[in-house]
Design an enzyme around this catalytic site. Structure first.
Site, PDB file in Angstrom:
ATOM      1  N   PHE A 228       0.864  -1.168   0.391  1.00 29.98           N
ATOM      2  CA  PHE A 228       0.100  -0.062  -0.009  1.00 29.98           C
ATOM      3  C   PHE A 228       0.456   1.158  -0.188  1.00 29.98           C
ATOM      4  O   PHE A 228       2.016   1.045   0.355  1.00 29.98           O
ATOM      5  CB  PHE A 228      -0.805   0.239   1.015  1.00 29.98           C
ATOM      6  N   GLU A 230      -0.079   4.722   2.276  1.00 26.58           N
ATOM      7  CA  GLU A 230      -1.000   5.134   2.631  1.00 26.58           C
ATOM      8  C   GLU A 230      -0.703   6.864   3.228  1.00 26.58           C
ATOM      9  O   GLU A 230       0.426   7.061   3.855  1.00 26.58           O
ATOM     10  CB  GLU A 230      -0.670   4.313   3.923  1.00 26.58           C
ATOM     11  N   HIS A 350      12.647  -5.585   4.555  1.00 28.22           N
ATOM     12  CA  HIS A 350      12.036  -6.541   6.091  1.00 28.22           C
ATOM     13  C   HIS A 350      11.780  -8.164   5.374  1.00 28.22           C
ATOM     14  O   HIS A 350      11.370  -9.233   5.693  1.00 28.22           O
ATOM     15  CB  HIS A 350      11.085  -6.523   6.691  1.00 28.22           C
ATOM     16  N   PRO A 394       3.117  -1.623  10.641  1.00 32.10           N
ATOM     17  CA  PRO A 394       2.330  -1.087   9.916  1.00 32.10           C
ATOM     18  C   PRO A 394       1.036  -2.315  10.561  1.00 32.10           C
ATOM     19  O   PRO A 394       1.064  -3.195  10.464  1.00 32.10           O
ATOM     20  CB  PRO A 394       1.399  -1.349   8.755  1.00 32.10           C
ATOM     21  N   GLY A 395      -0.338  -1.789  10.834  1.00 30.88           N
ATOM     22  CA  GLY A 395      -1.297  -2.931  10.701  1.00 30.88           C
ATOM     23  C   GLY A 395      -1.725  -3.101  10.415  1.00 30.88           C
ATOM     24  O   GLY A 395      -1.893  -2.783   8.546  1.00 30.88           O
ATOM     25  N   SER A 396      -3.194  -3.379  10.068  1.00 29.96           N
ATOM     26  CA  SER A 396      -3.687  -3.959   8.364  1.00 29.96           C
ATOM     27  C   SER A 396      -4.773  -2.993   8.450  1.00 29.96           C
ATOM     28  O   SER A 396      -4.531  -1.674   8.852  1.00 29.96           O
ATOM     29  CB  SER A 396      -5.313  -5.223   9.803  1.00 29.96           C
ATOM     30  N   MET A 397      -4.815  -3.270   7.654  1.00 31.04           N
ATOM     31  CA  MET A 397      -5.692  -1.944   6.488  1.00 31.04           C
ATOM     32  C   MET A 397      -6.748  -1.001   7.330  1.00 31.04           C
ATOM     33  O   MET A 397      -7.339  -1.811   8.076  1.00 31.04           O
ATOM     34  CB  MET A 397      -6.421  -2.343   4.854  1.00 31.04           C
ATOM     35  N   HIS A 418       7.607  -7.531  11.341  1.00 32.95           N
ATOM     36  CA  HIS A 418       7.053  -6.358  10.403  1.00 32.95           C
ATOM     37  C   HIS A 418       5.765  -5.528  10.349  1.00 32.95           C
ATOM     38  O   HIS A 418       4.837  -4.537   9.017  1.00 32.95           O
ATOM     39  CB  HIS A 418       7.675  -6.899   8.939  1.00 32.95           C
ATOM     40  N   ALA A 420       1.307  -7.044  11.480  1.00 33.84           N
ATOM     41  CA  ALA A 420       1.042  -7.892  12.705  1.00 33.84           C
ATOM     42  C   ALA A 420       0.308  -8.426  12.281  1.00 33.84           C
ATOM     43  O   ALA A 420       0.355  -9.766  13.306  1.00 33.84           O
ATOM     44  CB  ALA A 420      -1.437  -7.140  11.822  1.00 33.84           C
TER      45      ALA A 420
END
Length: 509
Positions: A228, A230, A350, A394-397, A418, A420
């Site tokens: 993504f 973002e 990563h 990052p978390g999920s979308m 790297h 969630a």
């Protein structure tokens, strides 16, 4: 497959009982879900021990030193992949495991600070969506490259571009590239965005024609899956001192990019894995788990050189790909808000193999879905010498992401999670969860190549169904909660949280 092979050691660690006696530690507190299928895949991966023993016994002269699996650590975003789980940190000596970094070589994260506030962005979010769709998906990216530029990119990464792209060449996104400061930019990219290669392997199509400029669909492409670009806001400061040093302020708009080498990496990875597979001794049975190794020794010197060159070609492309995606986001902002500052905080891979000398001899740290998270000592000579390496998780979308500072934790070979991590497979995410998915679509702004508001798209149920299926596979219910992952990272000593970033709008390929 049950989870009986896992024995909890403390609040954040589990030990994997395995038939080879290899020390394998999984970092996950009691709130982190663990897939039984991922544990089964991890057990199968450890059959590497049988492979190295068989080859060393049959062909000892192919190794300069006795091959050893030095350590295996697993981060809390651990989940099943293809042969080697995501979240694996594998350290070896005497041999390499090309498959241990996956197909997307140098997949990684990049984060920029901007001069905009979240309130400014929210007031013009519709205009920004139109600008992003134009630049990312409607032929607006404009990244022309001549053959010398492409060769320099593959051989020397972003350093190569700074050395070969003249400032008078400013068509399209190159005008934004020339607004960046070379020294400051390179200092904020892991290994200065350059993994030196002596030659280019199997990427002639990407190099293009020597006589003219060439445009392609790869450079500046997001890719699929969970990749993504973002736009986020700094929601909370969790360590004021480090956040101030890194220029992070509450309400600031940031740009996070998650992608890698896309099809260029797939081509390079397929090329060198085929070469390694062909070098498996005919007198030794094929690995049951399908994972081949590359001995480090005099007989395989040419194959080793080929591997490093091919991996570095793809890794250099990935560094540039993330850079151009960030420039595209910057251009989108300026189309809406006029002149805007956009400053790089950090960029790191990563999915990669690192050579290390920390034990007095050379070892190879394979990270598949794991960020380097080195402490301040290891970051001497960089802008992060006093606080440790920035770790971007990052978390999920639709969920928060986090910026952390690495502690150089030895238990994970100076690594951290790297992201969630998936809680359920992409196939399972297509079954049920209808209410959760509908709520996600209503609450969150996602920009895709398909504009669902267009009348002609509304009439094409096949196109809408395909793109909605792609989004569904990456929706929040398919991923672990980011909170327990961050808590494990912090409590185990991998890294310290610096700031929470809340998503405002996500661009998906």
């Amino acid at each position: 497959m049950s989870l009986n092979e896992l024995k909890r050691v403390d609040a954040n660690r589990l030990e994997l009982i395995n038939p080879y006696g290899i020390d394998v530690t999984l970092f996950a507190n009691e709130e982190v879900p663990i897939e039984p299928v991922a544990v089964a895949e991890l057990q199968a991966m450890l059959q590497l021990q049988e492979t190295i023993e068989d080859i060393y016994k049959a062909c000892p002269k192919r190794f300069s030193v006795e091959p050893v699996i030095e350590s295996v650590a697993i981060t809390p975003d651990f989940h099943k992949a293809r042969g080697i789980p995501v979240g694996t940190i594998l350290e070896t000596s005497g041999f390499l495991v090309p498959q241990a970094i996956g197909n997307d070589i140098n997949c990684g994260m990049r984060l920029h600070r901007t001069s905009l506030t979240a309130d400014q962005l929210k007031a013009s979010v519709n205009t920004l969506e139109i600008a992003c769709r134009s630049i990312f998906f409607e032929a607006g990216r404009r990244i022309p490259l001549a053959w010398p530029h492409r060769e320099a990119l593959l051989l020397s990464g972003i350093e190569g571009l700074y050395a070969t792209v003249d400032k008078t060449f400013d068509e399209g996104l190159w005008s934004y590239f020339h607004r960046t400061d070379r020294d400051e930019t390179l200092a904020r990219i892991e290994r200065r965005g350059c993994l030196s290669a002596s030659r280019v392997h199997g990427l002639e199509d990407f190099l293009g024609h020597r006589e003219r400029l060439h445009r392609d669909s790869q450079i500046g492409s997001i890719g699929g899956g969970n990749h993504f670009v973002e736009f986020q806001k700094v929601e909370r400061i969790l360590d004021g001192q480090i956040a101030h040093a890194w220029g992070l302020e509450p309400g600031m708009v940031t740009i996070m990019v998650h992608t890698g080498s896309v099809s260029v990496g797939y081509a390079s990875g397929s090329f060198y894995r085929d070469q390694v597979r062909l070098r498996h001794p005919t007198s030794v049975r094929r690995p049951q788990n399908g994972i081949d190794i590359l001995p480090i020794g005099p007989e395989d010197g040419e194959a080793e050189s080929l591997f490093w060159d091919s991996m570095n070609n793809a890794a250099n492309f990935a560094y540039a790909n993330r850079m151009f995606l960030a420039l595209m986001a910057w251009a989108s902002l300026e189309n809406c808000f006029g002149e805007t500052r956009c400053e790089l905080l950090y960029d790191a891979p990563h999915n990669m193999i690192w050579k290390e000398q920390s034990k007095g001899y050379e070892t190879y740290i394979h990270r598949k879905g794991a960020c380097p998270a080195r402490g301040f000592d290891a970051m001497a000579g960089t802008p992060f010498a006093y606080y440790g390496e920035p770790v971007l998780v990052p978390g999920s979308m639709g969920a928060s992401s986090y910026v952390l500072a690495g502690n150089g934790f030895p238990g994970t070979n100076q690594s951290a999670a790297h992201g969630a991590g998936r809680a359920i497979s992409r196939g399972a995410s297509m079954k049920g969860f209808d209410r959760e998915f509908q709520q996600f679509l209503e609450e969150f702004r996602v920009v895709t190549p398909v504009d669902f508001r267009r009348q002609d798209i509304r009439q094409r149920s096949d196109i809408r169904h395909k793109k909605l299926a792609d989004l569904r596979q990456e929706a929040p219910f398919a991923y672990k909660g980011i909170g327990s992952v961050i808590e494990t990272i912090q409590s185990s000593g991998m890294a310290r949280p610096v700031a929470e970033l809340k998503p405002l709008m996500t661009v998906k390929g």
